[in-house]
Design an enzyme around this catalytic site. Structure first.
Site, PDB file in Angstrom:
ATOM      1  N   ASP A  14       0.843  -1.196   0.000  1.00 29.90           N
ATOM      2  CA  ASP A  14       0.000   0.000   0.000  1.00 29.90           C
ATOM      3  C   ASP A  14       0.882   1.251   0.000  1.00 29.90           C
ATOM      4  OD1 ASP A  14      -2.184   1.671  -0.006  1.00 29.90           O
ATOM      5  OD2 ASP A  14      -2.805   1.249   2.057  1.00 29.90           O
ATOM      6  N   PHE A  30      -3.888  10.302   4.852  1.00 30.80           N
ATOM      7  CA  PHE A  30      -3.550   8.911   5.145  1.00 30.80           C
ATOM      8  C   PHE A  30      -2.480   8.410   4.174  1.00 30.80           C
ATOM      9  CE2 PHE A  30      -8.013   9.109   6.680  1.00 30.80           C
ATOM     10  CZ  PHE A  30      -7.846   8.595   7.956  1.00 30.80           C
TER      11      PHE A  30
END
Length: 433
Positions: free
Chosen positions: A311, A329
């Site tokens: 990710d 984020f």
């Protein structure tokens, strides 16, 4: 031609001991206990590069199915070029880019543009994951047929969960007909709304609104049921909660076509490791409690959790300097993934080296239909050489990625990729070796 001598070989399935490996014409020519360079014809011997592995690990090139390259639209964070350089440095030869770009990867034109730019890079294979819904708004489905023909390998609205169950049901039904995997960012937005980190003691201590585990697990449960009804392949991204693991385990026992991934950060950290209010610790889903971390490790070692995915989500230093509440984020991870996992899991006897390597090579290849992922005669020579003894500090100033937002900065880690090879060509070599 490259001849690796005395390497500790992992063939994609198991560690098979010291071997010699000869690469010729982009392919793996020979795998033997001892290959004598004198047996190679004189007319091509001058082309031979001999690399004495001295017991270093030779494995299939790593595969990462969850990377944010940020291009198009956010090139100040990362580009296809810099992301590919970071991938090569981390030992990855195949990566898959997520669609939350600007414009979103929801059209043939955007897919073709990304593939064209990737083709002139360092050789790392860049594959596109297209959006489930137009502009990732969660409303109208994209043209799955056209996108499949354009070469996408999966569908996802990563960065957002598809909130409407009817839209998700329709997506699963179409994807099942086309045999396209659907990657789920499992997040119930009303439950997660306004949160910045795991809803636990650390959030209370820092005075920061938390994100409950249920925001993930309820969507995991919903989409398992919807995928089962459609007979679709559902793949869950970046699992973080122990309750999610329970649903995945149940679904696999029921024979439902479900696979999943976990990130290095969720395996090696829990919320008590967040020592300061800094944006580098902010990721979605958040770093959760110790009991979640322990359950993830157990499920990974047992195979309930299938693969590792980073990710990799780069942001600018200015964006990440706003504290946990004010920062976006995301964490970078391509360049540190193997060293983090080897140091904190394998060397601490929590996960076997074979299991880790399977989850970064052959298993993602199997799930997403890549032809690489194993080392065998006549196979494509996509490889990584790892020095399992090499130790160094994580220094963001040395990252190839534009993103420096790593929670591992300053950690001393052991086990670093030192050479990456694509189609028989060395595309990265650690000059410190």
């Amino acid at each position: 031609m490259i001849l690796f001598k005395n390497v500790k070989l992992f063939d994609g399935h198991s560690l098979i001991g010291e071997r010699d490996v000869l690469i010729k014409n982009n392919k793996i020519q020979l795998i033997q206990n001892d290959i004598d360079e004198q047996s190679i014809p004189m007319d091509i011997l001058h082309e031979l590069k001999i690399i004495n592995g001295n017991g270093k690990l030779l494995a299939p090139g790593f595969i990462d199915v969850h990377v944010h390259l940020r291009e198009p639209g956010f090139e100040y964070k990362e580009t296809i070029e810099t992301g590919s350089l970071a991938a090569a440095k981390g030992g990855f030869t195949t990566i898959c880019c997520m669609p939350n770009t600007n414009p979103v990867i929801d059209s043939i034109e955007t897919v073709q543009s990304i593939k064209a730019k990737a083709a002139i890079n360092n050789g790392v294979s860049v594959n596109c994951i297209a959006a489930i819904t137009v502009s990732e708004r969660g409303e109208d489905l994209t043209d799955f047929v056209a996108l499949r023909e354009a070469g996408i390998i999966a569908l996802s609205d990563d960065g957002r969960g598809v909130q409407d169950a009817k839209v998700m049901q329709d997506a699963f039904m179409q994807a099942a007909e086309l045999k396209i995997p659907v990657i789920i960012h499992a997040e119930d937005e009303p439950l997660a709304k306004g949160g910045h980190m795991h809803a636990g003691e650390k959030a209370e201590e820092l005075g920061i609104k938390g994100i409950p585990s249920t925001s993930e697990s309820v969507m995991v449960a919903r989409d398992i049921l919807l995928a089962e009804a459609a007979n679709a392949h559902v793949h869950f991204a970046h699992l973080s909660a122990k309750e999610s693991v329970r649903w995945i385990e149940h679904a696999k026992k029921m024979g439902i076509n479900v696979t999943c991934e976990v990130t290095p950060q969720h395996l090696v950290m829990n919320d008590q490791d967040i020592l300061e209010d800094h944006g580098n610790f902010k990721v979605n889903p958040p770093i959760r409690a110790r009991e979640d971390q322990n359950q993830l490790i157990s499920a990974f070692q047992s195979g309930i959790i299938d693969i590792i995915a980073t990710d990799h989500a780069p942001h600018s230093e200015e964006e990440k300097s706003r504290g946990i509440k004010g920062s976006p984020f995301g964490m970078v991870g391509l360049e540190t993934a193997f060293a983090v996992l080897y140091s904190k899991l394998v060397l601490q006897h929590k996960v076997s080296l074979e299991r880790l390597l399977q989850a970064m090579t052959s298993r993602p290849a199997e799930i997403f239909g890549f032809k690489n992922g194993i080392i065998e005669p006549n196979g494509e020579a996509n490889l990584v050489l790892v020095d399992l003894d090499k130790r160094k500090l994580v220094d963001a100033n040395n990252f190839a990625s534009k993103g420096k937002n790593s929670p591992f900065i300053g950690w001393e880690l052991q086990g670093w990729p030192i050479m990456t090879i694509v189609s028989g060509e060395i595309i990265h070599e650690d000059k410190e070796v």
